[in-house]
Design an enzyme around this catalytic site. Structure first.
Site, short mmCIF file in Angstrom:
data_model
loop_
_atom_site.label_atom_id
_atom_site.label_comp_id
_atom_site.label_asym_id
_atom_site.label_seq_id
_atom_site.Cartn_x
_atom_site.Cartn_y
_atom_site.Cartn_z
N ASP A 192 6.63 1.79 -2.11
CA ASP A 192 5.31 1.84 -1.44
C ASP A 192 4.47 2.35 -2.59
OD1 ASP A 192 4.41 3.09 1.92
OD2 ASP A 192 3.40 2.06 0.29
C1 GLC Z 1 0.23 1.98 2.02
C2 GLC Z 1 1.29 1.90 3.00
C3 GLC Z 1 1.90 0.57 3.03
C4 GLC Z 1 1.17 -0.68 2.27
C5 GLC Z 1 0.68 -0.15 0.88
C6 GLC Z 1 -0.35 -0.90 0.30
O1 GLC Z 1 -0.01 3.10 1.70
O2 GLC Z 1 2.14 2.84 3.33
O3 GLC Z 1 2.49 0.01 4.16
O4 GLC Z 1 1.79 -1.83 2.24
O5 GLC Z 1 0.50 1.25 0.81
O6 GLC Z 1 -1.50 -0.78 0.75
#
Ligand code: GLC
Length: 745
Positions: A266
């Site tokens: 993430d």
């Molecule tokens: C965010 C989310 C994730 C997302 C990523 C990119 O914090 O937790 O679901 O795909 O970062 O935006």
């Protein structure tokens, strides 16, 4: 004749020896070579620097390819409901392109509420076409985290409280996306069930609960859906960050499940070089460095798997075994997506996608209550319909965190009803309450101005006055995508409706001839006022066409067939969360992290309420129709089954009403003689069938020992105990129509 024969023979010989022209380039560039051959050939040509380069981001949403070899960079994009607007190289805010307004599909909780696997395939294929058209290789979705607490800010992005429902609904979505040469990146792996302290909380979960509740949907996505990517979650499990959690990534995902795709962190979820290198993280994204500044030269070089990795290999601290495995997985992803054999180009914001969004959203709208057939709307020519509430007009596609989208348009409920009754009835709207007046997120704006400084008293008086001469009053309320509502990064703080909405509903009830309440939310909302409304509808964040989809159901153009993907309790305290340590977790002296103890174990959602015999407001699987269905007697094909055999349970279902409708026939299994504690019953099958008036169909479920099993911690495996089991078949978990018992030998 002879000549023809000779020509035919020649053609046959040519075809047999592969008439395709011989490819004389390097194997990795040969689109017809097997993927693994291309992977090995490409890997053999890469330098150490190129290999290490591939494992980290180079911008906010891209990771490196191999420019020297003509292997493209990998483009990642949010999100589960639509393709995020383009951003600048290292920004979160949209870049302001004019050609990236996407189709906003319904929130995944809305898809789950359809209980329709075919619609899930349609959804995946449609959003996959949009990702492909926008030249994105990895779609950062779907999310399948279980609704453990109604307060989780991201329940709207997931598929409810039951692992079987989430598992069956995620598979077609993944397949649909990947048919387009786009990788679905199933998230957030795993036991990530709250937003509170999401990067500092350690989920403390026993093995049985982990395997029975929190892993099945991910396992199905990988083993049945063949997902090409998985996203590690922000939280810790067993004291280790999930973006480099050995047990979750190496032992279970890549070991037991045989996952051959890529693990993506993430954004900012990677916290440690050595763990990332050794525990199975493949691509490090979004690490909290500003990619272009905030460091000596290039912030991306500071990534945990960038300079530290390269230096670690050169110093002999790390070998290259893990690196080659990461690169094989990344190359495999590239040869499945951007360098796939048959180029296709997808489609973007086409009428079929808008229609799909509308059909999917409508099929998930749940008719919770319909006293005296309040619905469908029955308004005489020139009648008056009054809509009350901010959610009748508030555009919801914008906001909520990373699933925020920019769309060319969004039909809100007021516009949907106006469209349906244009020229037939007078449709009016009053505010009713003021909730969240924000109208933009990440520089995407709805273009609305929701400012309203009037007091609740004034707003309620206005609504009551306007309701007096209306044939129907439709209160449209619920939650929204702002903080502490249905939004990433913050959890909810109450189960009841916010913003004095209950006061409005109770003030309208005495004066409304027909009062319909539409609750628009992505997570459970308690309804102590349910007795004063003639009809209650659970609407969702339905995306671009949400207003038309809701109108389709309220007018009866579509017969509602949605079923609740989560339980709605009478009050929060009835639920399984009893202590701070369960939720939101506790942080005691010396604790580096918050500890969230899943003490309720497997008793999540209906499993809890049924075990404790606690009545609930709306049961898991509940949803009414404008027609009625009659169930025959469930029949077990045999009186018993063997551990390696199967059992077929059948039941006849008849439409006994006067209009066509769809019914979700649900199969729950109960273990009558369990030697250990087990839920009263668990969902192990569902089929959505459409029946014309008077039509009857036989629904058949085939189950095997897996469906009868529980996870046995001692043997670290699944176990089905001999003895009696009972199949419960019904229209909801709380409305079982018929049962059939059988024996497991
Ligand atoms: C965010 C989310 C994730 C997302 C990523 C990119 O914090 O937790 O679901 O795909 O970062 O935006």
């Amino acid at each position: 004749m002879k000549k023809t024969f000779i020509l035919a023979a020649a053609a046959f010989v040519l075809a047999a020896c592969g008439s395709q022209p011989k490819f004389d380039g390097p194997a990795y560039l040969n689109p017809n070579a097997p993927v693994e051959e291309r992977v090995e050939d490409a890997l053999s040509r890469m330098t150490l620097e190129e290999k290490v380069g591939m494992t980290t981001a180079q911008s906010k949403f891209s990771s490196r390819g191999v420019p020297r070899l003509g292997i493209p960079e990998v483009w990642h994009t949010d999100g589960p409901h639509g393709i995020r607007p383009e951003v600048l190289w290292d920004e979160w805010d949209q870049a302001g392109w004019t050609n990236d307004s996407c189709t906003a599909f319904p929130a995944l909780i809305n898809l789950a509420a359809t209980w329709d696997k075919e619609l899930s395939l349609l959804y995946g294929n449609s959003i996959g076409e949009e990702a492909r058209y926008r030249k994105k290789d990895i779609l950062l979705g779907p999310g399948v985290n279980i609704c453990r607490t109604p307060y989780n800010g991201r329940n709207f992005e997931y598929m409810g409280e039951d692992p079987f429902l989430a598992g069956k609904m995620v598979v077609p979505y993944v397949q649909g996306v990947q048919e387009n040469g786009v990788a679905a990146c199933v998230k957030h792996y795993a036991v990530n069930n709250q937003e509170f302290q999401r990067t500092q909380s350690n989920s403390v979960v026993d093995d049985r609960t982990l395997h029975e509740i929190y892993l099945p949907a991910f396992k199905a996505a990988v083993q049945e859906g063949n997902a090409w990517a998985i996203m590690g979650s922000y939280n810790l499990y067993n004291g280790q960050y999930n973006c480099h959690n050995k047990k979750l990534l190496l032992d279970i995902l890549k070991g037991d499940w045989g996952f051959d795709g890529v693990v993506v962190s993430d954004w900012g979820g990677c916290r440690d070089s050595e763990e990332a290198i050794l525990n199975g993280l493949d691509i490090e994204m979004g690490t909290w460095t500003n990619g272009l500044s905030g460091a000596a030269s290039d912030g991306y070089a500071n990534y945990h798997m960038a300079r530290p990795y390269l230096e670690g290999i050169k110093s002999g601290k790390y070998g290259t075994k893990e690196l080659d495995d990461k690169c094989r997985r990344i190359l495999r992803t590239i040869f499945r997506t951007s360098m796939r054999p048959e180029p296709n180009y997808g489609r973007f914001v086409c009428p079929e996608h808008y229609q799909a969004a509308r059909d999917i959203s409508a099929a998930g709208v749940v008719l919770l209550k319909n006293e005296n057939n309040t619905l469908p709307l029955n308004v005489a020519e020139g009648g008056k319909i009054l809509l009350v509430g901010e959610n009748a007009v508030k555009k919801m596609v914008v906001g909520g965190g990373s699933s925020n989208l920019k769309t060319a348009y969004e039909v809100n409920p007021l516009e949907g009803i106006q469209n349906a009754f244009a020229g037939k009835a007078d449709v009016q709207w009053v505010r009713g309450y003021v909730g969240d007046t924000s109208t933009s997120y990440n520089a995407v704006s709805t273009g609305q101005d929701l400012t309203d400084n009037r007091t609740p008293e004034v707003l309620i008086a206005e609504a009551v006055e306007a309701a007096k001469d209306a044939d129907y009053v439709i209160f449209v309320g619920g939650l929204n995508k702002s903080d502490h509502q249905d939004s990433e990064g913050a959890d909810r703080l109450q189960l009841d409706l916010p913003y004095h909405q209950e006061d409005v509903i109770r003030a309208l009830a005495p004066v409304a001839k027909n009062l319909v309440v539409v609750n628009i939310s992505g997570s459970p909302v308690s309804m102590p006022w349910a007795d004063v409304a003639g009809a209650i509808v659970q609407g969702w964040y339905g995306g671009t066409e949400t207003g038309n989809a809701l109108a389709d159901v309220l007018t009866g153009k579509i017969n509602p067939s949605g079923k609740m993907p989560f339980t709605v309790p009478y009050k929060y305290e009835d639920g399984p969360i009893k202590t701070e340590r369960q939720y939101p977790g506790i942080k005691e002296d010396g604790d580096e992290y918050w500890q969230t103890h899943y003490d309720e174990g497997i008793y999540v959602g209906y499993r809890w309420y049924e075990a404790k015999q606690i009545p609930v407001q709306w049961a898991f699987g509940h949803g009414l129709s404008y027609t009625t269905f009659e169930y025959g007697q469930a029949k077990a094909a045999k009186s018993s089954m063997n551990a390696n055999g199967t059992m077929t349970i059948t039941v006849d279902v008849k439409n006994t009403g006067n209009r066509e409708g769809a019914e979700v026939v649900q199969l729950y299994i109960a273990d009558s003689e369990a030697s250990i504690d087990r839920p009263v019953k668990e969902l192990k099958g569902f089929e959505k069938i459409t029946l014309k008036p008077g039509e009857k169909k036989t629904v058949s479920f085939t189950i095997d020992a897996d469906d009868l099993s529980y996870y046995d911690v001692a043997s670290q495996g699944w176990k089905a105990e001999k003895g009696e089991f009972v199949a419960h078949i019904g229209t909801s978990s709380a409305d079982i129509k018929t049962t059939a018992a059988f024996e497991l030998k």
